[in-house]
Scaffold this active site. Structure first.
Site, short mmCIF file in Angstrom:
data_model
loop_
_atom_site.label_atom_id
_atom_site.label_comp_id
_atom_site.label_asym_id
_atom_site.label_seq_id
_atom_site.Cartn_x
_atom_site.Cartn_y
_atom_site.Cartn_z
N PRO A 46 22.70 -21.10 12.91
CA PRO A 46 23.67 -20.00 12.91
C PRO A 46 23.05 -18.72 12.35
O PRO A 46 21.90 -18.71 11.88
CB PRO A 46 24.79 -20.52 12.01
CG PRO A 46 24.09 -21.45 11.05
CD PRO A 46 23.00 -22.10 11.86
N GLU A 83 15.47 -14.44 19.33
CA GLU A 83 16.75 -14.36 20.05
C GLU A 83 16.65 -15.09 21.39
O GLU A 83 17.14 -14.63 22.43
CB GLU A 83 17.18 -12.89 20.27
CG GLU A 83 17.30 -12.08 18.99
CD GLU A 83 18.37 -12.59 18.02
OE1 GLU A 83 19.14 -13.49 18.40
OE2 GLU A 83 18.40 -12.10 16.89
N SER A 122 14.65 -15.48 12.23
CA SER A 122 13.69 -14.40 12.49
C SER A 122 12.63 -14.33 11.40
O SER A 122 11.46 -14.02 11.67
CB SER A 122 14.43 -13.06 12.60
OG SER A 122 15.32 -13.06 13.70
#
Length: 268
Positions: free
Chosen positions: A45, A122, A51
């Protein structure tokens, strides 16, 4: 004295079964062919450090003399970069719907630049075709691929890139930095909150400048989404994301002390 009779041993084919060591290659054989590359997907989540982990893995590989490419799809900053909520950032190549990642790598090779690995942030927002290209690069060109991203969208449905990665990746790894729901239980799901309430309809992708949001000036860029009813009033709705446990995501319960959440923006 009689001369000793020499013992004659038959030459054995090295490919023959060697018992317990039959699966171990003969010395030096591993150097004769490139090491097999892998496609890995690290998922979790918001706020679990995906990242940050991506940039750490890039740093570790670069320290060993390997050469990588950083790729991103819809970074929170709205730009061509991998950014983190702890302040780290690196320039990256933004992937579009029609980007062929194989061509990107081959262009680097043609220019005389090595590409040993790819970092893709992403990755949940990749298309299925993007993931197929990454798998091909790992299998046929021996390029290691490390993908990082959300698994599900605000509706709890698998994102297209994540779905394909779960189908094809050699390894899927949950990122274990714990993120908490407002109730104190582990947060697993990302809720989209519009004007203080959880919404379950709208475009899948909305990105924002979290640094601006943290300072109360929601200066993000949106890729769609939002509440049409609120937009019809002429007042831009306030939109942010908040990690919730399954129970409170299902109930749409943000808690009495819920704040702006982890990601905020005003829609264009």
């Amino acid at each position: 004295m009689l001369e000793p009779v020499p013992v004659i041993r038959e030459a054995r084919d090295p490919r023959e079964d060697r018992g317990a060591l039959s699966s171990v290659p003969a010395a030096g054989n591993r150097r004769a062919t490139p090491m097999p590359a892998q496609l890995k997907f690290f998922h979790g989540p918001m706020d679990c450090g995906k990242s940050t982990l991506a940039l750490q893995i890039d740093h570790n590989h670069a320290r060993q003399g390997r050469h990588g490419m950083l790729l991103v799809r819809y970074d929170r900053s709205g730009g061509a970069a991998i950014t983190t909520r702890v302040g780290l950032a690196r320039a990256a190549i933004e992937l579009g719907d029609d980007t062929d990642i194989r061509l990107l790598v081959r262009e680097h090779w043609a220019a005389g630049r090595a590409v040993d690995y790819l970092i893709v942030d992403e990755a949940g927002f990749l298309t299925a075709a993007h993931v197929d290209q990454l798998a091909e690069l790992a299998d046929d060109s021996h390029v290691d691929v490390y993908c990082f991203g959300l698994a599900t969208d605000f509706r709890t449905e698998l994102l297209p890139g994540a779905k394909r990665l779960f189908e094809l990746a050699d390894e899927t790894v949950p990122v274990h930095v714990e993120v908490l729901c407002w109730c104190g239980r582990p947060g697993r799901l990302n809720a989209r909150v519009v004007d203080g309430r959880v919404v379950r309809e709208g475009d899948t992708v909305v990105v924002a400048d979290t640094l601006a949001a943290d300072h109360g000036t929601a200066g993000g860029t949106g890729a769609g989404g939002g509440d049409d009813a609120a937009s019809a009033t002429g007042v831009e709705p306030e939109v942010h994301y908040q990690v919730l446990c399954r129970t409170h995501h299902r109930r749409g319960d943000l808690g009495t002390a819920a704040g702006r959440g982890q990601l905020a923006l005003e829609l264009p």
